[in-house]
Write an enzyme that holds these catalytic residues in place. Structure first.
Site, mmCIF file in Angstrom:
data_model
loop_
_atom_site.group_PDB
_atom_site.id
_atom_site.type_symbol
_atom_site.label_atom_id
_atom_site.label_comp_id
_atom_site.label_asym_id
_atom_site.label_seq_id
_atom_site.Cartn_x
_atom_site.Cartn_y
_atom_site.Cartn_z
ATOM 1 N N CYS A 95 75.723 55.444 43.137
ATOM 2 C CA CYS A 95 76.474 56.080 44.351
ATOM 3 C C CYS A 95 76.752 57.386 44.511
ATOM 4 C CB CYS A 95 78.019 55.296 44.148
ATOM 5 S SG CYS A 95 79.098 55.617 45.448
ATOM 6 N N CYS A 199 85.515 51.554 41.684
ATOM 7 C CA CYS A 199 86.517 51.902 42.516
ATOM 8 C C CYS A 199 86.487 50.748 43.586
ATOM 9 C CB CYS A 199 85.888 52.892 43.403
ATOM 10 S SG CYS A 199 84.485 52.839 44.540
#
Length: 367
Positions: A95, A199
């Site tokens: 990411c 997350c």
RNA sequence: UGGGGUGUCGCCAAGCGGUAAGGCACGGGACUUUGACUCCCGCAUGCGUAGGUUCAAAUCCUGCCACCCCAG
């Protein structure tokens, strides 16, 4: 008159202490700051509200980018596919370079800013030998996040600033207090909790993957298979218990399965075709050799087999000295000086030259 | 229904007359921008069951029940 590009910076803001204090620090240093908050998934509402509140307080512009499509394509899909292949993917490592830092770079271009910034505990340095830009460990020790950043591109590194890089976590909290920063609901930034865990997941990854599969037809069948309970066997092949679906296990794991052994047992391997989980003593999952692929060079641009570097196979563990050797197929063979607990295919091995990241790659094989 | 054996937490398992170890699982914390690991805390007023002996029994005795093995 337009602001000088070199005094403009695009900062990613999550509403947490680190990025909020980063914004404050950059402003102190005379930068013109643009705050950017990503909407990567449906759990992002609070981050958007909090970051927005901080920006308003500091009087800096704030933009919210909806990246849910890209996030799904570039992070969630590979993450899901990785588990299907029996790997143990690390979404953060992907990411960062592919999405978070890349989007900052794009935004900087659009806003005519020379710099991008993040609230990470890490430094950007030049390797003394090569003069190449690279991530280095933070002096904040425990909070160091350099491991997650080893795949950043040279273009990203060249423009990157980490405003809190020289600070300890409690110093950052103290600054937040002094600056009087508040997030939404007038909650003090200094008291916001440290971020942790994935997350985009608010339960556990197995739960997440099953729900994700439920809404994506192509994943349904394979994940149903990975959720079927099966047999646990010892390294001698004897059946000694039951597992609740191979999806729930990763190499080195000790919990989540039941055996009739009086010993502590760890996951040694998974046999998808037989739906069996293989477990053994702790020393069975420790190894000093493995193979990495998909290598990204940072501080160094090549590596000599004689060169001794410090290897980390996870963020938190202490480093282990070792060497790597390029193989004909382009992968690299790693030989460490001590055994490490359960390196897992899909996880990353990052090599440091002192505090500076030399290069890193994805573990492909345990042999 | 002849002989032998075993019954202690969901699973293994100590204990062998003195007031229920431990491991796993499970629950809760710490740690952690990945999966894990690690570390703390909790977890059988009760040892198949009903009686008996004893100041005291999971531990000794007796009946019953259940399961296992051998012999039918």
């Amino acid at each position: 008159m337009r602001t000088d590009r070199s005094k403009k910076v695009v900062l990613a803001m999550s509403g947490g202490v680190d990025s909020s204090v980063s914004a404050w620090l950059l402003k102190q240093q005379g930068y013109s700051v643009l705050g950017v908050t990503y909407r990567l998934h449906d759990l992002a509402d609070k981050a958007v509200a909090d970051a927005s509140a901080v920006c308003r307080q500091l009087g800096i512009p704030h933009v919210v980018l909806d990246l849910r499509k890209r996030f799904e394509r570039d992070v969630l899909e590979p993450f899901t596919a990785g588990y299907l292949q029996g790997r143990t993917p690390n979404p953060c490592v992907v990411c960062n370079p592919v999405l978070k830092f890349q989007v900052l770079l794009e935004q900087a271009e659009r806003w005519s800013a020379d710099h991008i910034a993040m609230g990470h505990y890490a430094r950007v340095v030049r390797h003394p030998e090569t003069q190449l830009p690279a991530i280095a460990r933070s002096p904040a020790g425990q909070k160091d996040q350099s491991y997650f950043l080893y795949r950043l591109t040279r273009a990203q590194l060249e423009r990157l600033i980490f405003p809190v890089s020289g600070l300890m976590k409690d110093e950052v909290r103290q600054l937040a207090r002094e600056a009087g920063l508040f997030v939404s609901g007038s909650f003090p930034v200094a008291e916001t909790p440290d971020s942790q865990d994935i997350c985009f997941i608010d339960t556990d990854y197995a739960h997440f993957l099953n729900e994700y599969a439920a809404t994506h037809p192509k994943w349904q069948q394979p994940f149903a298979r990975l959720s079927e309970p099966g047999v646990v066997i010892g390294t001698d092949g004897q059946e000694i218990g039951r597992h609740q679906g191979l999806l729930h296990y990763t190499p080195g794991q000790r919990k989540g399965f039941e055996t009739r052994s009086i010993d502590r047992l760890y996951v040694v391997g998974r046999d998808a075709s037989a739906n069996t989980l293989v477990v053994g003593d702790r020393d069975k999952v420790a190894t000093d050799t493995f193979t990495i692929e998909d290598v990204v060079f940072s501080g160094l641009d090549s590596v000599n087999p004689d060169r001794r570097l410090d290897c980390r196979i996870r963020n938190t563990a202490t480093a282990t000295p070792g060497r790597v050797n390029r193989m004909p197929d382009g992968r690299y063979r790693v030989t460490l000086e001590r055994k490490v607990h359960a390196p897992a295919p899909g996880q990353s091995a990052v090599f440091y030259d002192g505090d500076i990241i030399a290069f890193g790659g994805v573990i492909s094989d345990m042999t």
